[in-house]
Enzyme design. Structure first.
Site, PDB file in Angstrom:
ATOM      1  N   ASP A  12      76.148  -7.527  24.414  1.00  0.00           N
ATOM      2  CA  ASP A  12      76.701  -6.404  25.156  1.00  0.00           C
ATOM      3  C   ASP A  12      76.782  -6.829  26.626  1.00  0.00           C
ATOM      4  OD1 ASP A  12      77.300  -3.610  25.853  1.00  0.00           O
ATOM      5  OD2 ASP A  12      75.249  -3.568  26.616  1.00  0.00           O
ATOM      6  N   ASP A  14      77.324  -4.267  29.962  1.00  0.00           N
ATOM      7  CA  ASP A  14      76.684  -3.370  30.922  1.00  0.00           C
ATOM      8  C   ASP A  14      75.264  -3.033  30.489  1.00  0.00           C
ATOM      9  OD1 ASP A  14      78.760  -3.086  32.823  1.00  0.00           O
ATOM     10  OD2 ASP A  14      79.824  -1.728  31.484  1.00  0.00           O
ATOM     11  N   GLY A  54      81.741   4.555  27.031  1.00  0.00           N
ATOM     12  CA  GLY A  54      83.080   4.439  27.599  1.00  0.00           C
ATOM     13  C   GLY A  54      83.241   5.269  28.848  1.00  0.00           C
ATOM     14  N   LYS A  56      86.058   6.380  30.554  1.00  0.00           N
ATOM     15  CA  LYS A  56      87.004   7.493  30.446  1.00  0.00           C
ATOM     16  C   LYS A  56      86.444   8.593  29.556  1.00  0.00           C
ATOM     17  CE  LYS A  56      91.277   4.877  31.206  1.00  0.00           C
ATOM     18  NZ  LYS A  56      92.589   4.487  30.613  1.00  0.00           N
ATOM     19  N   GLU A  57      85.808   8.184  28.471  1.00  0.00           N
ATOM     20  CA  GLU A  57      85.212   9.160  27.556  1.00  0.00           C
ATOM     21  C   GLU A  57      84.116   9.963  28.254  1.00  0.00           C
ATOM     22  OE1 GLU A  57      87.106   5.966  25.155  1.00  0.00           O
ATOM     23  OE2 GLU A  57      85.813   6.019  26.923  1.00  0.00           O
ATOM     24  N   HIS A  86      89.461   6.703  36.675  1.00  0.00           N
ATOM     25  CA  HIS A  86      89.000   5.416  36.147  1.00  0.00           C
ATOM     26  C   HIS A  86      89.612   4.245  36.904  1.00  0.00           C
ATOM     27  CE1 HIS A  86      88.030   2.378  32.986  1.00  0.00           C
ATOM     28  NE2 HIS A  86      86.941   3.116  32.935  1.00  0.00           N
ATOM     29  N   ASP A 187      71.061  -3.016  25.225  1.00  0.00           N
ATOM     30  CA  ASP A 187      70.102  -2.331  26.091  1.00  0.00           C
ATOM     31  C   ASP A 187      69.968  -0.849  25.773  1.00  0.00           C
ATOM     32  OD1 ASP A 187      71.606  -0.711  28.733  1.00  0.00           O
ATOM     33  OD2 ASP A 187      72.798  -1.843  27.301  1.00  0.00           O
TER      34      ASP A 187
END
Length: 250
Positions: A12, A14, A54, A56-57, A86, A187
């Protein structure tokens, strides 16, 4: 069943490769201010909103939450606003990354180098945007950073975000590997669920935003990867699939 050999490490981004969430929060608030929305996310609220994967989500979720009583909505106008938020957020984030605002977490680059030297493939499975990935890894690894990874899955290739396993399933298909031959690095609880649903054993390195999550299904939970070597991962991977229990390196 034959004991699987570790052939790939899937990361992953971030929170895992780099502790970026505080910068993402700063970037969101910058965008809100630029558009004069009157919104401000503090750390506590953002920790809660990170349950939604996400960017935008996350914004759409928050918009619906604060406008719960609005019945008639112009969906196109809302989506345009979300997209503009965004865009501004991403531009701010990329600029800050390019200025050196965030580095990779301990042990990441060393583990990348060890894996490459041993012929173990590297891959990325994230819900973040390609722009964010490129900004972070170009700064940390140089302009040829893409060549280090055999496969990259992101928010543009996997529209179903974590905890859905789509991005991991795509990566496994690209690598043409059985999940038992790979390890995932995450994480968050959503990331762990996505990896687990794809059949992957998972190493968790929490951040301040995710340390309260349920990691009971992780192979190991560590503060970071600063003391972890490829030999440790091979040992844990072998023990996991043989049903043994080993002490965690702290």
């Amino acid at each position: 069943m034959t004991q699987p050999t570790l052939q790939a490490l899937i990361f992953d981004v971030d929170g895992t490769i780099a502790d970026t969430e505080s910068l993402h929060l700063e970037a969101f608030n910058y965008a809100f201010n630029e558009l004069d929305l009157g919104w401000h996310w503090d750390e506590a609220l953002y920790t809660e909103l990170l349950e939604v994967s996400g960017g935008k989500e996350r914004v759409q979720h928050y918009w619906k939450r604060i406008n719960a009583d609005v019945k008639a909505l112009d969906a196109q106008a809302v989506q345009q606003t979300v997209n503009r938020i965004h865009e501004l957020k991403t531009a701010y984030y990329e600029g800050a990354i390019n200025a050196g605002a965030v580095g990779l977490r301990p042990g990441i680059l060393d583990l990348f180098d060890e894996a490459a030297g041993a012929g173990v493939q590297l891959a990325i499975a994230t819900t973040t945007s390609p722009v964010n990935i490129a900004a972070l890894l170009r700064r940390a690894m140089g302009p040829g950073w893409r060549h280090a990874f055999a496969a990259i899955g992101d928010g543009s290739t996997a529209p179903l975000k974590k905890p859905h396993p789509m991005v991991y399933v795509q990566i496994l298909q690209t690598l043409q590997l059985d999940p038992r031959a790979c390890l995932a690095f995450e994480d968050s609880g959503n990331g762990l669920k996505a990896a687990t649903l794809a059949g992957l054993a998972t190493v968790i390195t929490p951040t301040q935003y995710t340390r309260h999550h349920d990691f009971s299904r992780a192979m190991h939970v560590l503060p970071d990867l600063g003391k972890v070597h490829l030999a440790d991962l091979r040992l844990w991977h072998q023990a996991h699939w043989s049903g043994e229990r080993l002490l965690t390196v702290e």
